[in-house]
Design a protein around this motif. Structure first.
Motif, PDB file in Angstrom:
ATOM      1  N   GLU A  47      72.783  57.962  15.879  1.00  0.00           N
ATOM      2  CA  GLU A  47      72.967  57.386  14.558  1.00  0.00           C
ATOM      3  C   GLU A  47      71.652  56.808  14.033  1.00  0.00           C
ATOM      4  O   GLU A  47      71.403  56.782  12.834  1.00  0.00           O
ATOM      5  N   SER A  48      70.804  56.355  14.950  1.00  0.00           N
ATOM      6  CA  SER A  48      69.523  55.819  14.526  1.00  0.00           C
ATOM      7  C   SER A  48      68.559  56.933  14.160  1.00  0.00           C
ATOM      8  O   SER A  48      67.924  56.898  13.112  1.00  0.00           O
ATOM      9  N   PHE A  49      68.449  57.930  15.031  1.00  0.00           N
ATOM     10  CA  PHE A  49      67.376  58.913  14.846  1.00  0.00           C
ATOM     11  C   PHE A  49      67.829  60.166  14.106  1.00  0.00           C
ATOM     12  O   PHE A  49      67.023  61.035  13.818  1.00  0.00           O
ATOM     13  N   CYS A  50      69.112  60.241  13.804  1.00  0.00           N
ATOM     14  CA  CYS A  50      69.611  61.389  13.053  1.00  0.00           C
ATOM     15  C   CYS A  50      70.417  60.895  11.862  1.00  0.00           C
ATOM     16  O   CYS A  50      71.329  61.554  11.403  1.00  0.00           O
ATOM     17  N   ARG A  51      70.089  59.713  11.402  1.00  0.00           N
ATOM     18  CA  ARG A  51      70.854  59.064  10.349  1.00  0.00           C
ATOM     19  C   ARG A  51      70.928  59.931   9.094  1.00  0.00           C
ATOM     20  O   ARG A  51      71.907  59.924   8.367  1.00  0.00           O
ATOM     21  N   GLY A  52      69.857  60.661   8.851  1.00  0.00           N
ATOM     22  CA  GLY A  52      69.818  61.516   7.663  1.00  0.00           C
ATOM     23  C   GLY A  52      70.977  62.493   7.624  1.00  0.00           C
ATOM     24  O   GLY A  52      71.576  62.727   6.578  1.00  0.00           O
ATOM     25  N   PHE A  53      71.338  63.044   8.773  1.00  0.00           N
ATOM     26  CA  PHE A  53      72.462  63.981   8.814  1.00  0.00           C
ATOM     27  C   PHE A  53      73.788  63.253   8.644  1.00  0.00           C
ATOM     28  O   PHE A  53      74.716  63.759   8.038  1.00  0.00           O
ATOM     29  N   ASP A  54      73.856  62.043   9.195  1.00  0.00           N
ATOM     30  CA  ASP A  54      75.054  61.235   9.062  1.00  0.00           C
ATOM     31  C   ASP A  54      75.318  60.942   7.583  1.00  0.00           C
ATOM     32  O   ASP A  54      76.455  60.933   7.123  1.00  0.00           O
ATOM     33  N   TYR A  55      74.253  60.723   6.834  1.00  0.00           N
ATOM     34  CA  TYR A  55      74.343  60.368   5.418  1.00  0.00           C
ATOM     35  C   TYR A  55      74.392  61.584   4.515  1.00  0.00           C
ATOM     36  O   TYR A  55      74.707  61.469   3.350  1.00  0.00           O
ATOM     37  N   PHE A  56      74.000  62.736   5.050  1.00  0.00           N
ATOM     38  CA  PHE A  56      73.727  63.901   4.224  1.00  0.00           C
ATOM     39  C   PHE A  56      74.812  64.257   3.201  1.00  0.00           C
ATOM     40  O   PHE A  56      74.523  64.385   2.001  1.00  0.00           O
ATOM     41  N   PRO A  57      76.082  64.410   3.619  1.00  0.00           N
ATOM     42  CA  PRO A  57      77.082  64.881   2.657  1.00  0.00           C
ATOM     43  C   PRO A  57      77.169  63.995   1.426  1.00  0.00           C
ATOM     44  O   PRO A  57      77.310  64.483   0.319  1.00  0.00           O
ATOM     45  N   TRP A  58      77.084  62.687   1.617  1.00  0.00           N
ATOM     46  CA  TRP A  58      77.335  61.783   0.506  1.00  0.00           C
ATOM     47  C   TRP A  58      76.072  61.368  -0.212  1.00  0.00           C
ATOM     48  O   TRP A  58      76.059  61.188  -1.413  1.00  0.00           O
ATOM     49  N   GLY A  60      65.035  63.035   8.996  1.00  0.00           N
ATOM     50  CA  GLY A  60      64.156  61.902   8.721  1.00  0.00           C
ATOM     51  C   GLY A  60      64.368  61.268   7.366  1.00  0.00           C
ATOM     52  O   GLY A  60      63.622  60.376   6.980  1.00  0.00           O
ATOM     53  N   SER A  61      65.414  61.707   6.641  1.00  0.00           N
ATOM     54  CA  SER A  61      65.545  61.215   5.277  1.00  0.00           C
ATOM     55  C   SER A  61      66.123  59.802   5.203  1.00  0.00           C
ATOM     56  O   SER A  61      66.028  59.147   4.178  1.00  0.00           O
ATOM     57  N   PHE A  62      66.732  59.345   6.278  1.00  0.00           N
ATOM     58  CA  PHE A  62      67.203  57.965   6.327  1.00  0.00           C
ATOM     59  C   PHE A  62      66.961  57.393   7.714  1.00  0.00           C
ATOM     60  O   PHE A  62      66.979  58.119   8.708  1.00  0.00           O
ATOM     61  N   PHE A  63      66.748  56.123   7.759  1.00  0.00           N
ATOM     62  CA  PHE A  63      66.687  55.431   9.044  1.00  0.00           C
ATOM     63  C   PHE A  63      67.012  53.972   8.762  1.00  0.00           C
ATOM     64  O   PHE A  63      66.430  53.368   7.874  1.00  0.00           O
ATOM     65  N   HIS A  64      67.976  53.439   9.495  1.00  0.00           N
ATOM     66  CA  HIS A  64      68.334  52.043   9.278  1.00  0.00           C
ATOM     67  C   HIS A  64      68.161  51.275  10.572  1.00  0.00           C
ATOM     68  O   HIS A  64      68.798  51.592  11.569  1.00  0.00           O
ATOM     69  N   ILE A  65      67.307  50.278  10.504  1.00  0.00           N
ATOM     70  CA  ILE A  65      66.994  49.508  11.718  1.00  0.00           C
ATOM     71  C   ILE A  65      68.252  48.958  12.363  1.00  0.00           C
ATOM     72  O   ILE A  65      68.400  48.992  13.582  1.00  0.00           O
ATOM     73  N   HIS A  66      69.174  48.471  11.517  1.00  0.00           N
ATOM     74  CA  HIS A  66      70.323  47.776  12.089  1.00  0.00           C
ATOM     75  C   HIS A  66      71.195  48.681  12.948  1.00  0.00           C
ATOM     76  O   HIS A  66      71.961  48.214  13.763  1.00  0.00           O
TER      77      HIS A  66
END
Lengths: 267, 272, 291
Positions: free
Chosen positions: A80-91, A115-121
């Protein structure tokens, strides 16, 4: 060819670094981290409380369950940290039309999306998972030998690939339908709830589905069993990495089909 | 003049799903869905040579954006041939997009939360621009676009005019041979429009970059393009000098270019 | 003079009434749209329903294992059959409660469009209250129905059982109705808190999470430690699903029915008052900030 891969990796790291730095400027990140932490605790609270009330199930103590669960959670958190971009991708990318922009850049699409998103938390989940796994291992009296550290490390690596694969799969399917994506939750946040069931009592359907369809047990239960000596063949403990790579590979195929579909329909 | 862009008989259709209308429309929509085929491009062909600035106009929904999307490699057509710098965009995406720049007036390519300078640095890695070339090129663009004072600002804090100048720099950093501009002046004030046009003209003269811009602003066309392409209902309706359009309609409509275009769109509606 | 004042009050009343009608109409409209949307995307509803079913099956398996094989089986509070019903009904009710702030409202808060809403001649609190509740129920009743249906169709030991009695079923339904008010009121309180925060959703998520955990949606409240049972009964979030479900499975003595419903409504009232109070303060802040 080699230099293209190297450049992709470089771009990915630059993206992550950029998101990390701009994330730190955002005041609320530690509060979000606390929230993720609380979610993890809340997720495991039921198991803890029911063990406290009703006691162990034969050899199954709550440390054992915690260990398996924590390995899955840590993998999920890392992905979820290093692939966050895919997690967020659809929306956050497909719907907004920003995916077009990625098609116009001369880099691998998967790398750009990852690499399009990354959230520290989100690292909080990985951290608490790793912490809980280490704590459970020490309670179970497993020494930190090269063998145990190696098996657990490979499990986390393979687990990160598996959960990244789930996000990639979800993004690939999103090209075809974005409305009926909710079920993917079964493979993300709900999947590791299965580890709350002691393996000896797990219904065959769950056990087979989460071994062969999505190798969640291969990256949690089997490495734990091998490290603690619960009677599984030693080789099973080393399957995490190949299983993760295979799962991610298949997901990337679905993703590629999705991209092709997108380019021919434009929606 | 070497040929850079060649489109031959490009066809593209979309499927749209229609909802029934009338009483209980919403509820009936829950159980039935009608698919309709829309021909977005119906045999579009044209060629563009090196260093040209070509304007592309047409009413909303005529197929302009679809054409740009096909040429930039975002969309694969059903049939027809598209060669850009000798490549088919959707077959060699990475090699193709390294050679082109695209500016969308309505969408940003800068990263929203980071400074413009950081965005440029990221683009340097994305396009793998060598250090020396990047230093030279970015200094040049920063000077001609006068954005030196904006480099430390995050993109989200820029005004539209400031942002557009930064967008242009971002699209040209890797020295593309072709630049596609999709409604680049939309929403800009008069001063910003003039600055942008002057820059495009100068950039075209100096580095010889080929430009294709879609717009609804006839002043853009008059200021920049000697050649104009009109697309309507998925077909190429006119390709030639803007003076030719004038010749055809001026007697009836007067000299105002907007009225000439409006008359043309009306004629197209009559044809079908 | 007295007459003039009386007329003013009367006018005020008609104005208020017509505003109420407007709000009510808006809610019914929203409920209809959301319902039809969710019907239209049947695949989406089935897809989200599958999550509830999956979750319920895992929970049932876990508790069945504990009830059959745990060292202290005698420490169980409800019977296994009651527990299975508890889980199905819980999974049915959970999606109907707010677990985060209404998307539409959150978008308005984030974009600063709250100011625009303030210009409308509406009681903002009740307008939002009703709109978010109507929108949510409209979106999720399908999913709830799917979960309930599948629960009833499951084979033997996995099945959602019948209610303990007719009276139990009626009390369950009454309690569910007040549950909607309660959870919507808490949702509004959280929304009001969110109004003043410009830097993120952390605190409001945590508020929602506390509600979710204490509702019994994570672990049925009867399985929590004995010393907490008194507290768990009176705290507001039991009203989300624990109390109605207890009526259904017969775990609340009929004598305590009235008091239990009163407890739910009391908390609702408290949340409404707190929500309105916080919101009034926050909105004053918004106006001052907006200039």
């Amino acid at each position: 060819m080699k230099s293209a891969v190297w450049r992709d990796a470089r771009v990915y790291l630059k993206y992550i670094r950029m998101h990390f730095l701009s994330g730190l400027e955002y005041k609320g990140w530690w509060m979000m981290a606390l929230q993720v932490l609380l979610v993890c605790v809340a997720d495991f609270l039921p198991s803890f409380l029911i063990f406290a009330r009703m006691g162990d199930i034969g050899a199954w103590t709550w440390e054992r369950i915690l260990l398996i669960y924590a390995l899955a959670v840590a993998s999920f958190g890392l992905a979820e940290s290093f692939c966050r971009g895919f997690d967020y991708f659809p929306w956050h990318m497909l719907r907004s039309g920003n995916f077009d922009r990625l098609l116009l850049r001369p880099r691998s699409l998967a790398v750009q999306v990852a690499g399009s998103f990354f959230h520290i938390h989100r690292l909080a989940r990985a951290a608490i998972g790793i912490f809980a796994a280490v704590w459970a291992l020490s309670r179970l009296g497993v020494p930190a030998t090269a063998f145990s550290v190696g098996v657990i490390g490979l499990a986390l690596l393979g687990g990160t690939l598996v959960y990244s694969g789930v996000f990639v799969l979800c993004s690939g399917i999103a090209f075809f339908t974005i409305k009926a994506l909710d079920w993917i939750y079964i493979l993300t946040n709900a999947s590791y709830q299965v580890t709350r069931i002691p393996i000896d009592y797990m219904p065959g359907l769950f056990r087979r589905a989460f071994t062969f369809l999505m190798p969640m047990l291969v990256i949690s239960y089997y490495p734990a069993a091998v490290v603690c000596g619960w009677g599984e063949p030693v080789a099973a403990g080393f399957l995490a990495l190949p299983a993760g790579a295979a799962f991610l590979g298949l997901s990337l195929l679905v993703w590629k089909l999705g991209v092709r579909h997108y380019q021919s329909t434009g929606s | 003049m070497a040929e850079q862009i060649r489109l031959t008989d490009i066809q593209k259709h979309f499927t749209v799903y229609e909802r029934p209308d009338g009483k209980w429309a919403l509820l009936r929509a829950a159980f039935s869905r009608k698919a309709r085929r829309v021909q977005a491009l119906d045999g579009v062909s044209f060629r563009i040579g090196e260093g040209e600035i070509v304007g592309c106009i047409g009413p909303n929904g005529a197929g302009k954006s679809t054409t740009v999307k096909v040429m930039s490699g975002i969309l694969t057509p059903d049939a027809g041939e598209c060669l850009i710098l000798g490549r088919t965009p959707w077959k060699e995406r990475i090699a193709h997009v390294s050679q082109i720049g695209v500016v969308f007036g309505q969408r940003s390519q800068l990263w929203w939360d980071v400074s413009v300078a950081d965005s440029f640095a990221l683009l340097k890695d994305v396009y793998a621009i060598p250090d020396g070339q990047f230093a030279r090129r970015s200094a040049e663009l920063i000077e001609t676009l006068d954005i030196g004072g904006l480099l430390k600002t995050p993109a989200r804090q820029l005004s539209l005019g400031q942002r557009m100048r930064c967008e242009l720099a971002a699209a040209l950093l890797h020295s593309p041979k072709i630049l596609f501009l999709d409604e680049p002046t939309i929403g800009l004030d008069a001063v910003a429009k003039l600055t942008l046009r002057a820059f495009l003209k100068e950039e075209n003269r100096r580095s010889g970059v080929t430009m294709l811009l879609t717009t609804h602003d006839m002043d853009d066309i008059e200021a920049l393009c000697r050649r104009v392409i009109v697309i309507g209902r998925g077909r190429l309706l006119y390709d030639g000098a803007i003076a030719g359009l004038r010749g055809k309609y001026a007697a009836r409509e007067g000299q105002d270019i907007d009225e000439i275009i409006a008359a043309m769109y009306r004629d197209m509606a009559l044809e079908s | 003079m007295g007459k003039g004042k009386g007329m003013g009050v009367a006018m005020d009343r008609t104005r208020k009434f017509s505003l109420f009608v407007c709000s009510a109409r808006a809610c019914i409209g929203l409920f209809r749209i959301r319902s039809i949307e969710s019907l239209q995307y049947r695949a989406a509803a089935l897809s989200s329903g599958s999550i509830s079913v999956f979750w319920a099956l895992i929970e049932i398996t876990v508790y069945t294992v504990f009830y059959r094989y745990a060292a202290h089986r005698e420490a169980a509070t409800l019977t296994l059959a009651q527990m299975v019903s508890y889980i199905w009904l819980g999974q049915t009710l959970v999606p109907l409660h707010p677990l985060s702030i209404d998307d539409e409202l959150l978008a308005k808060i984030n974009s600063g469009d709250v100011g625009v809403e303030l210009c409308r001649p509406l009681d903002l609190y009740f307008h939002w209250f009703a709109k978010s509740a109507a929108g949510r129920v409209g979106r999720f009743w399908w999913r709830a129905l799917i979960t309930l249906g599948i629960g009833l169709l499951m084979p033997g030991p996995l099945r959602l059982g019948a209610p303990v009695s007719a009276a139990g079923l009626i009390m369950f339904l009454v309690s569910v109705a007040s549950t909607f008010l309660l959870s919507a009121a808490y949702g509004m309180l959280v929304t009001a808190v969110r109004l003043g925060i410009t830097w993120g959703d952390g605190p409001t998520y945590m508020m929602m999470l506390v509600g979710g955990v204490l509702s019994g949606g994570y672990l049925p409240l009867p399985l929590w430690p004995d010393f907490m049972q008194g507290f768990l009964y009176v705290q507001p979030f039991a009203g989300y699903l624990d109390l109605p479900v207890r009526f259904y499975v017969g775990a609340i003595p009929p004598g305590r029915a009235a008091a239990t419903i009163a407890l739910q409504l009391g908390w609702t009232l408290l949340f409404v008052c707190a929500g309105r109070l916080v919101m009034r303060g926050r909105l004053r802040g918004v106006i001052i900030q907006g200039g």
